[in-house]
Design an enzyme around this catalytic site. Structure first.
Site, PDB file in Angstrom:
ATOM      1  N   VAL A   1     -24.629  43.903  43.482  1.00 35.39           N
ATOM      2  CA  VAL A   1     -25.726  43.375  42.655  1.00 35.39           C
ATOM      3  C   VAL A   1     -27.050  43.739  43.324  1.00 35.39           C
ATOM      4  CG1 VAL A   1     -26.741  41.350  41.575  1.00 35.39           C
ATOM      5  CG2 VAL A   1     -24.260  41.460  41.905  1.00 35.39           C
TER       6      VAL A   1
ATOM      7  N   HIS B   1     -19.693  41.773  47.010  1.00 36.75           N
ATOM      8  CA  HIS B   1     -20.475  41.073  45.988  1.00 36.75           C
ATOM      9  C   HIS B   1     -21.965  41.208  46.248  1.00 36.75           C
ATOM     10  CE1 HIS B   1     -17.742  38.492  43.375  1.00 36.75           C
ATOM     11  NE2 HIS B   1     -16.907  39.223  44.114  1.00 36.75           N
TER      12      HIS B   1
ATOM     13  N   GLU C   1     -27.399  34.296  42.706  1.00 35.15           N
ATOM     14  CA  GLU C   1     -26.075  34.910  42.509  1.00 35.15           C
ATOM     15  C   GLU C   1     -24.945  34.012  43.000  1.00 35.15           C
ATOM     16  OE1 GLU C   1     -26.148  38.750  44.494  1.00 35.15           O
ATOM     17  OE2 GLU C   1     -28.236  39.000  43.896  1.00 35.15           O
TER      18      GLU C   1
ATOM     19  N   GLY D   1     -27.778  46.104  45.247  1.00 32.93           N
ATOM     20  CA  GLY D   1     -27.679  46.717  46.556  1.00 32.93           C
ATOM     21  C   GLY D   1     -27.451  45.730  47.689  1.00 32.93           C
TER      22      GLY D   1
ATOM     23  N   ASP E   1      -2.468  47.540  55.146  1.00 28.05           N
ATOM     24  CA  ASP E   1      -1.741  48.797  55.040  1.00 28.05           C
ATOM     25  C   ASP E   1      -1.857  49.340  53.624  1.00 28.05           C
ATOM     26  OD1 ASP E   1      -0.095  47.159  53.517  1.00 28.05           O
ATOM     27  OD2 ASP E   1       1.507  47.071  54.998  1.00 28.05           O
TER      28      ASP E   1
ATOM     29  N   PRO F   1     -17.336  43.151  37.996  1.00 29.28           N
ATOM     30  CA  PRO F   1     -15.980  43.258  37.446  1.00 29.28           C
ATOM     31  C   PRO F   1     -15.171  41.991  37.704  1.00 29.28           C
ATOM     32  CG  PRO F   1     -16.570  45.260  38.617  1.00 29.28           C
ATOM     33  CD  PRO F   1     -17.652  44.264  38.920  1.00 29.28           C
TER      34      PRO F   1
ATOM     35  N   SER G   1     -28.823  39.280  49.031  1.00 31.89           N
ATOM     36  CA  SER G   1     -29.198  38.385  47.931  1.00 31.89           C
ATOM     37  C   SER G   1     -28.097  37.392  47.578  1.00 31.89           C
ATOM     38  CB  SER G   1     -29.594  39.192  46.694  1.00 31.89           C
ATOM     39  OG  SER G   1     -28.548  40.057  46.298  1.00 31.89           O
TER      40      SER G   1
END
Length: 326
Positions: free
Chosen positions: A78, A74, A94, A80, A254, A167, A84
């Site tokens: 946002v 996360h 954020e 990079g 796995d 997403p 943040s």
């Protein structure tokens, strides 16, 4: 000679995605300001402190492994990998976006920062700490170990509106591919990083529409395995409940997650879509059949993720507390 086909061909295809003109993988190219020995003189014990604290945390609560990997994603997704997501500005940063509501690990990162500050004041950035914490958490729960370059600086801004673009588990594969490309990540990276869903949990609210009212039909998602659907409907009697992202081996890192997709047992809508899409389905198949390949690709994708739009040198700062700018 006939063209190689099947699993071998897919394996070669995966690795070829990273190649550039001089055959050096793009994620191995140097980033100005980052270096594996960045803290060798200024804070030699930095990685040892982080490893020790991560091991203790996961010994006390294994489920934090998935949470810390997610927190790192996360952050990087946002603007990079700039720390943040850690800034605590009520109703603004954020951290307060709806998509961040189930994130956890903030207090632990602050504890790690305090321990490092006591040893090396105003030296190690929160962005580097979070990156190393995610790597070590993944390794403790069974992922391969990968080396990191350090020298990231902390960002000074954080806006919840930007986090809302992350997403949510219902996007199309095209949208996901485009989003990951904006971070410098390929479809192979997308599928590999989704493999982190081999551990961790999701709130029932995030996929409830698949169980009862898929796309407004008042019916369940027809792509869901019938037995799995029955289990989820019983498990998710309330939106506030949680269930494992990997229904078969939820505590083992796995490649069972990919095998689940082949059996129509992807928990999130985007998980299952990867199996049927022609751009990602072959990658799912390759990773489902070769666990070592999954390990290698996951590690490579995490390295690439950690280099996404980083701040270096005088582009950012080194916070004293991860929750506040200087």
């Amino acid at each position: 000679m006939a063209r190689p086909m099947g699993l071998l061909y897919l394996t070669l295809l995966l690795f070829s995605v990273f190649a550039i003109a001089d055959d050096t993988p793009a994620y191995l190219l140097p980033v100005d300001g980052l270096d594996p020995d960045y803290y060798k003189k200024s804070c030699l014990d930095m990685e040892a402190i982080i490893q020790r604290m991560v091991k203790q945390l996961l010994k006390d609560d294994y489920t934090y492994g998935a949470s810390l990997i997610r927190l790192h994603f996360h952050d990087c997704a946002v603007n990079g990998c700039d720390g943040s997501i850690l800034l605590d500005i009520p109703n603004t940063s954020e951290k307060y976006a709806p998509v961040s509501a189930t994130l956890r690990g903030f207090d632990f990162i602050e504890d790690v920062k305090a321990s490092i500050e006591a040893k090396c004041p105003r030296t190690v950035s929160c962005a580097d700490i979070l990156t190393a914490v995610a790597r070590d958490a993944a390794h403790v729960i069974g992922a391969p170990y990968w080396s990191l370059n350090f020298g990231r600086k902390d960002g000074r801004i954080s806006f919840l509106e930007q986090a809302n673009a992350l997403p949510m588990g219902r996007e199309s594969i095209t949208d996901l591919i485009m989003y990951f490309q904006s971070m410098g990540l390929s479809p192979v990276d997308l599928v590999s990083l989704q493999g982190a869903h081999t551990i961790g949990r999701s709130s029932c609210k995030s996929f409830a529409q698949r169980l009862y009212n898929f796309q407004g039909t008042n019916n369940a998602d027809p792509t869901l395995n019938d037995q799995y659907l029955n289990y989820l409907q019983r498990k998710c009697s309330k939106d506030s409940e949680y269930t494992e992202l990997d229904a078969t081996t939820p505590t083992i890192f796995d490649n069972a997650y990919y095998k689940n997709l082949q059996n129509n047992m992807g928990l999130l809508e985007t998980d299952q879509k990867m199996w049927v899409d022609s751009r990602t389905g072959p990658i799912v198949k390759a990773l489902a059949n070769q666990q070592d390949l999954f390990y290698a690709q996951f590690g490579a994708a995490m390295v690439k993720l950690s280099l996404s739009n980083v701040l270096t040198n005088d582009e950012g700062e080194v916070r004293i507390k991860c929750s506040a700018v200087l």
